[in-house]
Design a protein around this motif. Sequence first.
Motif, short mmCIF file in Angstrom:
data_model
loop_
_atom_site.label_atom_id
_atom_site.label_comp_id
_atom_site.label_asym_id
_atom_site.label_seq_id
_atom_site.Cartn_x
_atom_site.Cartn_y
_atom_site.Cartn_z
N GLN A 93 30.42 24.56 40.26
CA GLN A 93 30.39 23.10 40.41
C GLN A 93 30.02 22.67 41.82
O GLN A 93 29.25 21.72 41.99
N VAL A 94 30.58 23.33 42.85
CA VAL A 94 30.40 22.82 44.21
C VAL A 94 29.63 23.79 45.10
O VAL A 94 29.71 25.01 44.94
N GLU A 95 28.92 23.20 46.03
CA GLU A 95 28.28 23.95 47.12
C GLU A 95 29.18 23.81 48.35
O GLU A 95 29.55 22.70 48.74
N VAL A 96 29.57 24.94 48.93
CA VAL A 96 30.45 24.92 50.09
C VAL A 96 29.60 24.74 51.35
O VAL A 96 28.66 25.51 51.59
N ILE A 97 29.93 23.74 52.15
CA ILE A 97 29.18 23.41 53.36
C ILE A 97 30.02 23.77 54.58
O ILE A 97 31.13 23.27 54.76
N ASP A 98 29.51 24.64 55.41
CA ASP A 98 30.25 25.17 56.55
C ASP A 98 30.06 24.30 57.78
O ASP A 98 29.02 24.34 58.44
N CYS A 99 31.09 23.50 58.08
CA CYS A 99 31.16 22.77 59.34
C CYS A 99 32.46 23.13 60.06
O CYS A 99 33.03 22.29 60.78
N ILE A 100 32.93 24.35 59.86
CA ILE A 100 34.20 24.78 60.44
C ILE A 100 34.17 24.62 61.95
O ILE A 100 33.22 25.04 62.62
N GLY A 101 35.21 24.01 62.48
CA GLY A 101 35.30 23.76 63.92
C GLY A 101 34.82 22.38 64.32
O GLY A 101 35.14 21.91 65.42
N GLU A 102 34.07 21.71 63.46
CA GLU A 102 33.56 20.38 63.78
C GLU A 102 34.63 19.33 63.56
O GLU A 102 35.24 19.25 62.49
N THR A 103 34.90 18.52 64.59
CA THR A 103 35.88 17.44 64.49
C THR A 103 35.28 16.08 64.82
O THR A 103 35.99 15.07 64.76
N GLY A 104 34.00 16.04 65.14
CA GLY A 104 33.36 14.77 65.49
C GLY A 104 33.03 13.95 64.26
O GLY A 104 32.29 14.41 63.38
N LEU A 105 33.56 12.74 64.20
CA LEU A 105 33.35 11.90 63.02
C LEU A 105 31.88 11.52 62.84
O LEU A 105 31.40 11.41 61.71
#
Length: 307
Positions: free
Chosen positions: A160-172
């Motif tokens: 169902q889902v595609e996992v998108i790696d933005c690990i570590g990102e906290t900028g809105l």
Amino acid sequence: MDITTSYGIVGIVHRLGRLSDWLTAGPLRRSIRNRTSGVTWPSMPGAFVVGDRNGSVAVCTLTSNKLMAPLAMLPGVAIAGRVYTANLGIEKVIANVTENPAIRFLVLCGRESPFFKVGQSLKSLGLNGITPESHIVGAQGHLPQLNNLQPSRIEHFRRQVEVIDCIGETGLGRLDTVVQELTARNPGRFGEAAPLLDQTGSMEAAGEFKILHPGGHREPLAYDPNGFFVISLDRKVSEIRVHHYLPDNTPAHIMSGRNAEAILLGLLRHGLISQMSHAGYLGSELTKAETALRLNLKYEQDQPLLS
């Protein structure tokens, strides 16, 4: 009391004392869900904020609690939640996502747990799946086991889902851009939703929980040979203050701090508590005291909190 029992009690207090969930996500989550009454999704309880349930993006903020509310408000975001563990936490993500076929992307962002490595585990799940023993293939964190879901639901999630790696990102700003890009390439709803799970928090485990009833008898504090404690608040310095007395009412120790868990750990470390029921009582009272301190409520030991 042995060290295993002591830290088991601290673990309970730790979960009870997560006031940040109540202070941030909880009220927002309830207000949003109340505006859309009659819909049971998401069925699994947890630390999350529901946005547009027809959105195609779910966001896992890993250990970053403060990202949940603003990300859930972004157009296209169905839900934003925090996950601490690579087992029960991931299972709740899978359950809630698969119950909503509108969700087609799972964005991983925020600070990763160096112990559980939830983000890395979710990436590995998307890429590799699980072993016949329900272990996430390639996961590097602590106990990445999905024992409480059927393999068919886990496979449903992976398709169902595609996992998108933005690990570590906290900028809105950066995360807003990612969400917009994903929304623009939304492939549409994913067939039928997976069945809703039990809203009490039960999963699809082969075994069943044995029902236990609350209540019991706490021994009188006079029976604790290590003495008793008087808890108060020092508003001038915004601290919880604990006075320890010996059984004959002789003053013995004083401990101050702002965190209920840290104080309880200190009392246990110094061997001042000998009864499990006494430790449970102190954990409850210290959590009440911390709540009163944070929310500016009136605190009196053994009495309900008052505004």
